[in-house]
Design a protein around this motif. Structure first.
Motif, PDB file in Angstrom:
ATOM      1  N   ARG A  70       0.844  -1.213   0.000  1.00  0.00           N
ATOM      2  CA  ARG A  70       0.000   0.000   0.000  1.00  0.00           C
ATOM      3  C   ARG A  70       0.874   1.256   0.000  1.00  0.00           C
ATOM      4  N   SER A  71       1.995   1.193   0.696  1.00  0.00           N
ATOM      5  CA  SER A  71       2.876   2.367   0.778  1.00  0.00           C
ATOM      6  C   SER A  71       3.540   2.636  -0.570  1.00  0.00           C
ATOM      7  N   LEU A  72       3.973   1.556  -1.212  1.00  0.00           N
ATOM      8  CA  LEU A  72       4.598   1.725  -2.542  1.00  0.00           C
ATOM      9  C   LEU A  72       3.603   2.313  -3.530  1.00  0.00           C
ATOM     10  N   LYS A  73       2.351   1.856  -3.434  1.00  0.00           N
ATOM     11  CA  LYS A  73       1.305   2.400  -4.325  1.00  0.00           C
ATOM     12  C   LYS A  73       1.082   3.880  -4.013  1.00  0.00           C
ATOM     13  N   ALA A  74       1.102   4.217  -2.719  1.00  0.00           N
ATOM     14  CA  ALA A  74       0.880   5.619  -2.328  1.00  0.00           C
ATOM     15  C   ALA A  74       2.029   6.515  -2.773  1.00  0.00           C
ATOM     16  N   ALA A  75       3.218   5.911  -2.940  1.00  0.00           N
ATOM     17  CA  ALA A  75       4.374   6.712  -3.399  1.00  0.00           C
ATOM     18  C   ALA A  75       4.216   7.116  -4.867  1.00  0.00           C
ATOM     19  N   ARG A  76       3.273   6.476  -5.549  1.00  0.00           N
ATOM     20  CA  ARG A  76       2.952   6.873  -6.928  1.00  0.00           C
ATOM     21  C   ARG A  76       1.949   8.027  -6.812  1.00  0.00           C
ATOM     22  N   CYS A  77       2.442   9.233  -6.682  1.00  0.00           N
ATOM     23  CA  CYS A  77       1.556  10.363  -6.387  1.00  0.00           C
ATOM     24  C   CYS A  77       2.090  11.614  -7.099  1.00  0.00           C
ATOM     25  N   ASP A  78       1.359  12.725  -6.946  1.00  0.00           N
ATOM     26  CA  ASP A  78       1.824  13.986  -7.558  1.00  0.00           C
ATOM     27  C   ASP A  78       2.737  14.752  -6.603  1.00  0.00           C
ATOM     28  N   LEU A  79       2.385  14.679  -5.316  1.00  0.00           N
ATOM     29  CA  LEU A  79       3.159  15.408  -4.309  1.00  0.00           C
ATOM     30  C   LEU A  79       3.483  14.462  -3.163  1.00  0.00           C
ATOM     31  N   PHE A  80       4.760  14.338  -2.833  1.00  0.00           N
ATOM     32  CA  PHE A  80       5.192  13.488  -1.714  1.00  0.00           C
ATOM     33  C   PHE A  80       5.884  14.383  -0.698  1.00  0.00           C
ATOM     34  N   LEU A  81       5.286  14.416   0.495  1.00  0.00           N
ATOM     35  CA  LEU A  81       5.773  15.319   1.540  1.00  0.00           C
ATOM     36  C   LEU A  81       6.317  14.487   2.686  1.00  0.00           C
ATOM     37  N   THR A  82       7.590  14.668   3.009  1.00  0.00           N
ATOM     38  CA  THR A  82       8.184  13.906   4.109  1.00  0.00           C
ATOM     39  C   THR A  82       8.433  14.866   5.284  1.00  0.00           C
ATOM     40  N   VAL A  83       7.917  14.489   6.447  1.00  0.00           N
ATOM     41  CA  VAL A  83       7.877  15.422   7.579  1.00  0.00           C
ATOM     42  C   VAL A  83       8.479  14.788   8.835  1.00  0.00           C
ATOM     43  N   GLY A  84       9.526  15.400   9.384  1.00  0.00           N
ATOM     44  CA  GLY A  84      10.021  15.012  10.710  1.00  0.00           C
ATOM     45  C   GLY A  84      10.638  13.635  10.794  1.00  0.00           C
ATOM     46  N   THR A  85      11.336  13.220   9.746  1.00  0.00           N
ATOM     47  CA  THR A  85      12.065  11.951   9.833  1.00  0.00           C
ATOM     48  C   THR A  85      13.527  12.164   9.474  1.00  0.00           C
ATOM     49  N   SER A  86      14.400  11.410  10.146  1.00  0.00           N
ATOM     50  CA  SER A  86      15.834  11.539   9.877  1.00  0.00           C
ATOM     51  C   SER A  86      16.209  10.882   8.547  1.00  0.00           C
ATOM     52  N   ALA A  87      15.274  10.175   7.924  1.00  0.00           N
ATOM     53  CA  ALA A  87      15.497   9.519   6.615  1.00  0.00           C
ATOM     54  C   ALA A  87      16.677   8.550   6.666  1.00  0.00           C
ATOM     55  N   LEU A  88      16.853   7.921   7.827  1.00  0.00           N
ATOM     56  CA  LEU A  88      17.973   6.983   7.992  1.00  0.00           C
ATOM     57  C   LEU A  88      17.512   5.534   7.947  1.00  0.00           C
ATOM     58  N   VAL A  89      16.250   5.295   8.295  1.00  0.00           N
ATOM     59  CA  VAL A  89      15.778   3.919   8.470  1.00  0.00           C
ATOM     60  C   VAL A  89      15.010   3.456   7.234  1.00  0.00           C
ATOM     61  N   TYR A  90      15.502   2.393   6.667  1.00  0.00           N
ATOM     62  CA  TYR A  90      14.911   1.801   5.460  1.00  0.00           C
ATOM     63  C   TYR A  90      14.018   0.625   5.834  1.00  0.00           C
TER      64      TYR A  90
ATOM     65  N   ALA B 260      11.445   2.619   4.915  1.00  0.00           N
ATOM     66  CA  ALA B 260      10.632   3.841   4.921  1.00  0.00           C
ATOM     67  C   ALA B 260      11.338   4.985   4.192  1.00  0.00           C
ATOM     68  N   ALA B 261      12.653   5.149   4.467  1.00  0.00           N
ATOM     69  CA  ALA B 261      13.391   6.267   3.876  1.00  0.00           C
ATOM     70  C   ALA B 261      13.420   6.185   2.351  1.00  0.00           C
ATOM     71  N   GLY B 262      13.313   4.979   1.826  1.00  0.00           N
ATOM     72  CA  GLY B 262      13.365   4.802   0.372  1.00  0.00           C
ATOM     73  C   GLY B 262      12.111   5.294  -0.334  1.00  0.00           C
ATOM     74  N   LEU B 263      11.018   5.481   0.423  1.00  0.00           N
ATOM     75  CA  LEU B 263       9.762   5.881  -0.224  1.00  0.00           C
ATOM     76  C   LEU B 263       9.875   7.239  -0.910  1.00  0.00           C
ATOM     77  N   THR B 264      10.656   8.139  -0.315  1.00  0.00           N
ATOM     78  CA  THR B 264      10.825   9.473  -0.925  1.00  0.00           C
ATOM     79  C   THR B 264      11.490   9.341  -2.290  1.00  0.00           C
ATOM     80  N   PHE B 265      12.486   8.462  -2.359  1.00  0.00           N
ATOM     81  CA  PHE B 265      13.188   8.261  -3.639  1.00  0.00           C
ATOM     82  C   PHE B 265      12.282   7.541  -4.629  1.00  0.00           C
ATOM     83  N   ASP B 266      11.490   6.557  -4.137  1.00  0.00           N
ATOM     84  CA  ASP B 266      10.528   5.871  -5.011  1.00  0.00           C
ATOM     85  C   ASP B 266       9.568   6.891  -5.620  1.00  0.00           C
ATOM     86  N   ALA B 267       9.079   7.796  -4.766  1.00  0.00           N
ATOM     87  CA  ALA B 267       8.111   8.791  -5.239  1.00  0.00           C
ATOM     88  C   ALA B 267       8.741   9.684  -6.309  1.00  0.00           C
TER      89      ALA B 267
END
Ligand code: BJW
Ligand code: ZN
Length: 251
Positions: A179-199, A201-208
Motif C-alpha cells: 500500500r505504501s509503494l502504491k501511495a508513493a505513486r503520487c503527484d506530491l510526496f511530503l516527508t515530515v520530521g524523519t531523519s530519513a535513515l531507516v529503510y 521507509a526512507a526509500g519511499l521518498t526516492f521511489d516517489a
C-alpha cells in the motif's frame, strides 16, 4: 528562495495535486512531548533504539525491552496531538487522494482524526503473542496504562507478549509495504520530521521522486534526503504546516 516563498510553493503544489502522500516520522510528534529516537533525549536509561528495538534484545531480556515500551506508553498517553497532526488530519478529510504513511507508533495521527493512515512500523498500542500460539490472533489492541504486568501475558497461552511494532531486522508487513509503494505513486510526496535513515521507509521518498512526484521535506535539520528533494523547508512541522494551511484557505 526565502522561507515565505517556499511555503507558498508548497501551498501551490498542494492546490494543484490530485494525489498527495505524506510520510511522517518522530519529529512530527516532538512538539507533543514524544521524544525522537536519534535526538539527545532519544536515549532511555542509556540505551538507544538500535539496542532495544530488536528481536535479539527482546529474546535476551524481555523485561528490559518491555520496561522501555511501558515508559513510552505512559509518556504518550499523557501527550496530545499538536498543530502539525491537526493540520494533516484536516487535509486528510479535505483532499481526496490523500494518504498518510507514518513511521510513528504513538497513534497521535489517529487521535487527531487523520483518515487513511498507514502504520508502517505498527502500533505501540498493539501486542502479539511472542510464541505465536495457535489460539491468538496475529496481534490485538491493548492500551492499558500501566500494564497489568511486565512483560504482559498472552490471554490465550499464558506466555509473554511482544509489542506490535516492527523492529530492526524484521520485515514490513507485505500488505503495508505494498500500500505504501502504491501511495508513493503520487503527484506530491511530503516527508515530515524523519531523519530519513531507516529503510525501507526512507526509500519511499526516492521511489516517489523516481515515479515523477514533486518531493518536499519539512525538518529543521538537514537529512540524507535533503539534497535530493525538490523543496526542503528547514523549519519545525508544527510551525510550517499551520502557515501552509492558512495560505490554502486564502482565496
Ligand atoms: C523535527 C522536529 C519538528 C525534530 N518538526 N522535524 C544498511 C543500509 C540500509 C538498510 C539497512 C542497513 N543495515 C540495516 C538495514 C535495515 C534497517 C535500517 O534501515 N537500519 C538503518 C538504521 C541503517 N531496517 C530494518 O531493519 C527494517 N526492516 C528491514 O529492512 O527488513 C528487511 C530486512 C530483514 C532482515 C534483515 C535485514 C533487513 C525495519 C526497521 C524498523 C524500525 N523500527 C523502529 C522502532 C519501531 C518501534 C518503536 O517505536 O519502538 O522505528 S526504529 C525507529 O526509527 C522507529 C522509527 O519509526 C524509525 C525512524 O525514525 P524517525 O521517525 O526518522 O526518527 P528520528 O529520531 O531518527 O528523527 C527525527 C527527525 O525529526 C530528525 O531528523 C529531527 O531533525 C526531526 N525533528 N523535531 C519536524 N518539530
Ligand atoms: Zn499466546
Amino acid at each position: 528562495m526565502n522561507s515565505g516563498e517556499r511555503l507558498s510553493e508548497l501551498a501551490e503544489r498542494i492546490r494543484s495535486s490530485s494525489r498527495i502522500t505524506v510520510l511522517t516520522g518522530a519529529g512530527v510528534s516532538a512538539a507533543s512531548g514524544v521524544p525522537t529516537f536519534r535526538g539527545r533525549e532519544g536515549l532511555w536509561n542509556n540505551f538507544s533504539a538500535e539496542q532495544l528495538a530488536t528481536a535479539e534484545a527482546f529474546r535476551r531480556d524481555p523485561k528490559l525491552v518491555w520496561e522501555w515500551y511501558s515508559w513510552r506508553r505512559e509518556l504518550i498517553s499523557r501527550c496530545q496531538p499538536n498543530a502539525a497532526h491537526l493540520v494533516l488530519a484536516a487535509w486528510s478529510r479535505r483532499f481526496t487522494g490523500f494518504t498518510l504513511i507514518t513511521q510513528n507508533v504513538d497513534g497521535l495521527h489517529e487521535r487527531a482524526g487523520t483518515q487513511y493512515v498507514i502504520r508502517f512500523h505498527g502500533s505501540i498500542w498493539e501486542v502479539s503473542c511472542w510464541n505465536r500460539c495457535a489460539s491468538s490472533p496475529p496481534r490485538w489492541w491493548d492500551d492499558s496504562v500501566p500494564l497489568p504486568s511486565i512483560p504482559p501475558l498472552c490471554p490465550h497461552c499464558g506466555g509473554i507478549t511482544r509489542p506490535g511494532v516492527v523492529w530492526f531486522g524484521e520485515n514490513i508487513d507485505p500488505s503495508i509495504a505494498d500500500r505504501s509503494l502504491k501511495a508513493a505513486r503520487c503527484d506530491l510526496f511530503l516527508t515530515v520530521g524523519t531523519s530519513a535513515l531507516v529503510y525501507p521507509a526512507a526509500g519511499l521518498t526516492f521511489d516517489a521522486k523516481t515515479q515523477g512526484a514533486f518531493t518536499v521535506e519539512i525538518n529543521p535539520e538537514a537529512t540524507p534526503a535533503s539534497g535530493s528533494v525538490d523543496l526542503a523547508i528547514q523549519e519545525p512541522a508544527e510551525a510550517v504546516l499551520p502557515k501552509v494551511d492558512a495560505l490554502l484557505r486564502e482565496k
